[in-house]
Design a protein around this motif. Structure first.
Motif, short mmCIF file in Angstrom:
data_model
loop_
_atom_site.label_atom_id
_atom_site.label_comp_id
_atom_site.label_asym_id
_atom_site.label_seq_id
_atom_site.Cartn_x
_atom_site.Cartn_y
_atom_site.Cartn_z
N SER A 2 0.83 -1.19 0.00
CA SER A 2 0.00 0.00 0.00
C SER A 2 0.87 1.25 0.00
CB SER A 2 -0.92 0.01 1.23
OG SER A 2 -0.15 0.01 2.41
N SER A 3 0.38 2.31 -0.65
CA SER A 3 1.10 3.57 -0.72
C SER A 3 0.68 4.48 0.43
CB SER A 3 0.81 4.26 -2.05
OG SER A 3 1.18 3.43 -3.13
N TYR A 4 1.53 5.44 0.74
CA TYR A 4 1.21 6.40 1.79
C TYR A 4 -0.02 7.22 1.38
CZ TYR A 4 2.05 9.98 5.36
OH TYR A 4 1.92 10.81 6.42
N LEU A 5 0.04 7.77 0.18
CA LEU A 5 -1.10 8.50 -0.39
C LEU A 5 -1.39 7.93 -1.76
CD1 LEU A 5 -3.12 10.92 -0.31
CD2 LEU A 5 -1.32 12.28 -1.38
N ARG A 6 -2.64 7.55 -1.98
CA ARG A 6 -3.03 6.98 -3.28
C ARG A 6 -4.24 7.71 -3.83
NH1 ARG A 6 -2.20 2.96 -6.68
NH2 ARG A 6 -3.94 2.15 -7.90
N ILE A 7 -4.08 8.20 -5.04
CA ILE A 7 -5.18 8.80 -5.79
C ILE A 7 -5.60 7.74 -6.80
CG2 ILE A 7 -5.84 10.72 -7.30
CD1 ILE A 7 -3.36 12.18 -5.95
N ASP A 8 -6.77 7.17 -6.58
CA ASP A 8 -7.16 5.93 -7.26
C ASP A 8 -8.29 6.15 -8.25
OD1 ASP A 8 -7.36 3.28 -7.93
OD2 ASP A 8 -8.16 2.61 -6.00
N HIS A 9 -7.92 6.29 -9.53
CA HIS A 9 -8.89 6.40 -10.64
C HIS A 9 -9.95 7.47 -10.36
CE1 HIS A 9 -7.21 2.96 -12.74
NE2 HIS A 9 -7.19 2.31 -11.58
#
Length: 265
Positions: A2-9
């Motif tokens: 998992s990423s620290y911050l993820r902007i997902d689609h």
């Protein structure tokens, strides 16, 4: 992983008067803890909208923003924003403007003495402790922006969001504040995301530069790694081949996008 911050689609549309405008389309981006990422693109490409989605100031139309695997759907002190306009309250002193945020975030968690020390610590970070008793009308634009940064940092955010924070400043003040932000980032190792129109600023400060296509329905066009060691010195970088190569890559992307705009007119 998992990423620290993820902007997902992410998609974002606005509707007014029955007319729907698609601003962002299928934006996916991951940001590591401690990374400095700049977002650049022509006016109208949705840069500030994207920042507002991360801040929780605007709701996504589709997709999700995840910070440490928790969905962002409202503003919170874990995501502090520094705007181009400093947004200081004019009737409060420099100290009181920062203390306002500290008292809100740390109510019941810090004693009065601890809160005072924390306010002064953050004013020291931006070299504004000497002006703690002045009001915004008594200090310069660059000093106001330093106080805005101190106020944001005082909330101990997981992500510091910078929306063209130096855009209204003269060139010399802008350079001093860029250096200050680099020093703070180097000292604290915090995660920063900055919106900018300034290519040199983006290359100087960033680990990666996210380049947006033109709106409407803007997407991420390219992501450029900036493989320059830190700490960085702007004078030395002026003739650095890697710096110049990165600068050229961003300018080329933006120039090509500008040609597309002209061809459509």
């Amino acid at each position: 992983m998992s990423s620290y911050l993820r902007i997902d689609h992410i998609d974002k549309s606005f509707e007014r008067g029955g007319v729907r405008t698609e601003v962002l389309k299928d934006i996916t981006l991951t940001i590591d803890k401690g990374e400095f990422v700049s977002i650049i693109g022509h006016s109208g490409c949705g840069k500030s909208t994207l920042l507002n989605l991360i801040a929780g100031l605007t709701r996504v139309s589709a997709g999700a923003v995840l910070l440490e695997n928790l969905e962002v759907n409202a503003p919170g002190p874990d995501r502090a924003v520094v705007f181009q306009n400093h947004s200081l309250l004019p009737w409060l002193t420099v100290y009181e403007n920062v203390d306002l945020a500290v008292s809100k975030v740390f109510s019941g968690r810090k004693t009065k003495a601890e809160k005072h020390d924390w306010v002064m610590h953050n004013l020291d970070l931006v070299q504004m402790a000497h002006a703690k008793d002045k009001r915004p009308a008594e200090i310069s634009g660059g000093m106001k922006q330093r106080v805005g940064i101190a106020r944001a940092l005082s909330m101990e955010p997981k992500v510091l969001l910078l929306d063209e924070p130096f855009g209204a400043l003269d060139a010399l003040t802008r350079a001093h504040l860029q250096d200050a932000v680099m020093e703070i980032h180097g000292r604290l190792g915090n995660t920063m995301i900055m919106i900018t129109h300034d290519v040199d600023e983006a290359v100087l400060l960033s680990d990666r530069i996210v380049m947006m296509t033109n709106g409407p329905a803007a997407r991420i066009g390219e992501i450029l790694e900036v493989p320059i060691a830190r700490p960085r010195n702007r004078i030395e970088l002026a003739s650095d081949r890697t710096y110049l190569k990165c600068r050229e890559a961003v300018l080329k992307f933006l120039y090509e996008r500008h040609r597309f705009v002209e061809a459509a007119e």
